[in-house]
Design an enzyme around this catalytic site. Structure first.
Site, PDB file in Angstrom:
ATOM      1  NE  ARG A  69      -3.090   3.495  -5.155  1.00 25.46           N
ATOM      2  CZ  ARG A  69      -2.189   2.863  -4.024  1.00 25.46           C
ATOM      3  NH1 ARG A  69      -2.602   2.086  -3.318  1.00 25.46           N
ATOM      4  NH2 ARG A  69      -0.876   3.009  -4.414  1.00 25.46           N
ATOM      5  N   GLY A 121       2.460  -9.185  10.417  1.00 27.51           N
ATOM      6  CA  GLY A 121       2.868  -8.243   9.434  1.00 27.51           C
ATOM      7  C   GLY A 121       3.491  -7.189  10.327  1.00 27.51           C
ATOM      8  CB  SER A 136      -0.535  -7.405   2.860  1.00 24.56           C
ATOM      9  OG  SER A 136      -1.572  -8.160   2.380  1.00 24.56           O
ATOM     10  CD  GLN A 141       5.250  -4.275  -6.108  1.00 27.51           C
ATOM     11  OE1 GLN A 141       5.479  -3.527  -6.943  1.00 27.51           O
ATOM     12  NE2 GLN A 141       5.396  -5.551  -6.504  1.00 27.51           N
ATOM     13  CD  GLU A 156      -5.320  -3.783   4.096  1.00 30.50           C
ATOM     14  OE1 GLU A 156      -4.159  -4.445   4.006  1.00 30.50           O
ATOM     15  OE2 GLU A 156      -5.978  -3.984   3.345  1.00 30.50           O
ATOM     16  CG  LEU A 184       4.465  -0.195   4.738  1.00 35.42           C
ATOM     17  CD1 LEU A 184       5.664  -0.390   3.847  1.00 35.42           C
ATOM     18  CD2 LEU A 184       4.066  -1.790   5.521  1.00 35.42           C
ATOM     19  CB  ALA A 233       0.175  -3.499  12.156  1.00 36.00           C
TER      20      ALA A 233
HETATM   21  C1  SIN Z   1       2.476   0.587  -4.542  1.00 32.12           C
HETATM   22  O1  SIN Z   1       3.758   0.224  -4.395  1.00 32.12           O
HETATM   23  O2  SIN Z   1       1.898   0.964  -5.552  1.00 32.12           O
HETATM   24  C2  SIN Z   1       1.465   0.266  -3.327  1.00 32.12           C
HETATM   25  C3  SIN Z   1       1.853   1.533  -2.583  1.00 32.12           C
HETATM   26  C4  SIN Z   1       0.486   1.484  -1.569  1.00 32.12           C
HETATM   27  O3  SIN Z   1      -0.635   0.902  -1.903  1.00 32.12           O
HETATM   28  O4  SIN Z   1       0.508   2.165  -0.879  1.00 32.12           O
END
Ligand code: SIN
Length: 539
Positions: free
Chosen positions: A282, A16, A44, A49, A365, A382, A18
């Site tokens: 979140r 990925g 992942s 996104q 991760e 990321l 990393a």
């Molecule tokens: C998202 O696009 O909602 C995910 C972003 C993230 O988990 O950092």
């Protein structure tokens, strides 16, 4: 037994963002990158996104990004690590542009920045709307393909790390794309980088590929590495409840663009819960959605009058899932569920990506660098993977490289017993494990559910009797999460315990574990004795 032997300077397990960043930055060292699928598939990184958090707007600052990250992390982030990633964010974006990644820009050439929960400023740098992961991976893969120092071994699954008395000799595994028995691959190297991603695949509902089940954590634990904060599993509030496994993600950037969360009565249930409403951190959103579902309500993302008429252009990935489910986001509500999304804990590393085992490095991760504390700020992952990918490569380059002895490898090969992979028979147990982890160790937990989760995992272990390497890893990793969740008798960030609803300053610490502590802790839990919480929490 037939085996293919490779002798790079460094072996990287995981292809990925990393893993590829480490590989590219190790030039001219000879590197082997190992991926379980074809490069870029089932990772992942490609599925991410929104993009990369970067404080690059003229009205933003590294300090604000740092403050948002620390606030979200609930007192457990390591400030030095956060400072490091935040201060590198502009460079990371430049590096990616230099290899041809095209980020979304405004007509005046400035970045078209997105907003996500708990960010005080628009700072998400994305590409083609919600296709950021695909585009970043495309850029990195193009570079890897041009790089002579990198050999990519696709469709290879690693079974173990060759290791003796704190010395790393490399890894051993097998090709998975054919049915030839005993078709082994041995990669001799004194430096191993684990960049295997997360473990969402051990939960029934996840945005991760099913192949992300904590394999890197299991590999590291088996050679005695210290793990940290295994209980911190972050649930994303908005998985698209379209009956698919894995669950497709509806990026938080959609709420950043104005979408609401409603229940079947059209009530915006986040109103009055948090000043940022749908853009609250979140964990708070996920917990409130969980409560709605628990009360028998259904929950939806409402983009009908909020996003405008260009949903498809702005969020092409999410739009494509909606089309398959025959949902028109401009006219219909989108049913959602919270889903296991990101593992904050993992293999403990220092500021250079070093683990407690000489020669074993981790980034992305799988690593617990301390950057996310108890709750990760959206799109910092990321960024962390890109920054630490580079740091790990720089650090490894400072190390001496030893040619590994063929004699030692052949002794490992002789004693290596191929791990069993009875896929069909293991499937039933894998499903049982995923369901029990979701039900008992999911968004909310308590002593009873955690204990129930453990007894179920032990039953699965007993009945499956080593049927498959994947299942064994899932069992091991689940046990670490269970012990961490049992020990952390408080609620903090993404770890919510109904029986301990408040933060407790006694737990303002990381919970470290290892294979050695696991056996002792499990015995204590099963005998329903008190866990030695104070002693087992690392200072
Ligand atoms: C998202 O696009 O909602 C995910 C972003 C993230 O988990 O950092």
């Amino acid at each position: 037994m037939t085996e293919k032997i490779y002798t790079p300077d460094v072996v990287i397990v995981g292809g990925g963002v990393a893993g590829l960043t480490v590989a590219l930055n190790l030039a001219p060292r000879k590197v082997c990158v190992i991926t379980k699928s074809s490069l870029g598939v089932n990772t992942s990184s490609s599925w991410s996104q929104a993009g990369i958090a970067a404080s690059i707007d003229k009205d933003d600052s590294n300090q604000q990004h740092l403050d948002d990250t620390l606030k979200t992390a609930k007192g457990l982030a390591d400030e030095a690590v956060v400072k490091k990633i935040v201060s590198e964010s502009a460079n990371v974006i430049k590096d990616l542009e230099n290899i041809g990644v095209k980020f979304d820009k405004n007509p005046d050439g400035s970045f078209n920045l997105g907003l996500e929960g708990a960010h005080s400023h628009k700072r998400i740098v994305g590409s083609k709307g919600d296709s950021s992961g695909i585009e970043i991976m495309r850029g990195l893969i193009n570079e890897v393909e041009k790089s002579e120092h990198i050999t990519v071994l696709e469709n290879v699954s690693i079974d173990s790390i060759m290791h003796e008395e704190n010395t790393i000799y490399g890894v051993i595994g097998r090709f998975t794309d054919n049915n030839i028995p005993n078709n082994h691959v041995v990669i001799q190297s004194s430096h191993i980088v684990l960049a295997t991603g997360g473990l969402g695949g051990i939960f029934a509902n996840t945005t991760n590929p099913r192949s992300s089940y904590g394999e890197g954590i299991a590999l590291a634990a088996q050679v005695g590495a210290t793990l940290s904060d295994m209980e911190f599993v972050q649930f994303h509030p908005t998985g698209l409840d379209f009956g698919l496994d894995p669950t497709p993600l509806a990026t938080e950037a959609i709420r950043g663009a104005g979408a609401h969360l409603v229940n079947q009565n059209n009530e915006r249930f986040m109103l009055g819960v948090h000043p940022e409403v749908e853009l609250a951190p979140r964990d708070i959103i996920a917990q409130n959605i969980f409560q709605q579902l628990d009360q028998g309500n259904s929950v939806f993302l409402d983009c009908r009058n909020t996003i405008g008429g260009n949903f498809e252009t702005r969020f092409p990935q999410v739009h494509s899932y909606c089309v398959r489910a025959e949902i028109n986001p401009e006219k219909d509500l989108m049913p959602i569920i919270p889903v296991a999304h990101y593992h904050i804990g993992g293999v403990k590393t220092d500021l250079t990506g070093r683990t407690s085992v000489e020669g074993l490095w981790c980034c992305g991760e799988v690593a617990a660098t301390g950057v996310h504390g108890a709750n990760r700020l959206a799109s910092n992952s990321l960024l962390e993977a890109l920054v630490f990918g580079k740091i790990v490569a720089q650090e490894i380059n400072k190390q001496p490289f030893k040619q590994q002895s063929d004699v030692v490898s052949s002794s490992f090969i002789k004693t290596y017993k191929e791990k069993t992979r009875s896929k069909i028979r293991a499937r039933k147990f894998i499903w049982q494990l995923r369901s029990t982890m979701m039900r008992n160790l999911g968004i909310v937990r308590n002593q009873t559910s955690i204990f129930k989760g453990l007894t179920e995992i032990i039953r699965i272990e007993r009945e499956s009797r080593g049927l498959s390497a994947k299942l064994n890893d899932m069992i091991l990793v689940s046990k670490f999460i269970i012990v961490g969740a049992m020990k952390r008798a408080e609620s903090r960030g993404c770890h919510l315990r109904f029986d301990y609803p408040n933060e407790d300053s006694n737990f303002l610490k990381h919970i470290d574990q290892s294979q050695e502590t696991l056996e002792r802790d499990l015995e204590l839990i099963l005998s329903e004795k008190e866990l030695p919480i104070e002693k087992s929490i690392a200072n």
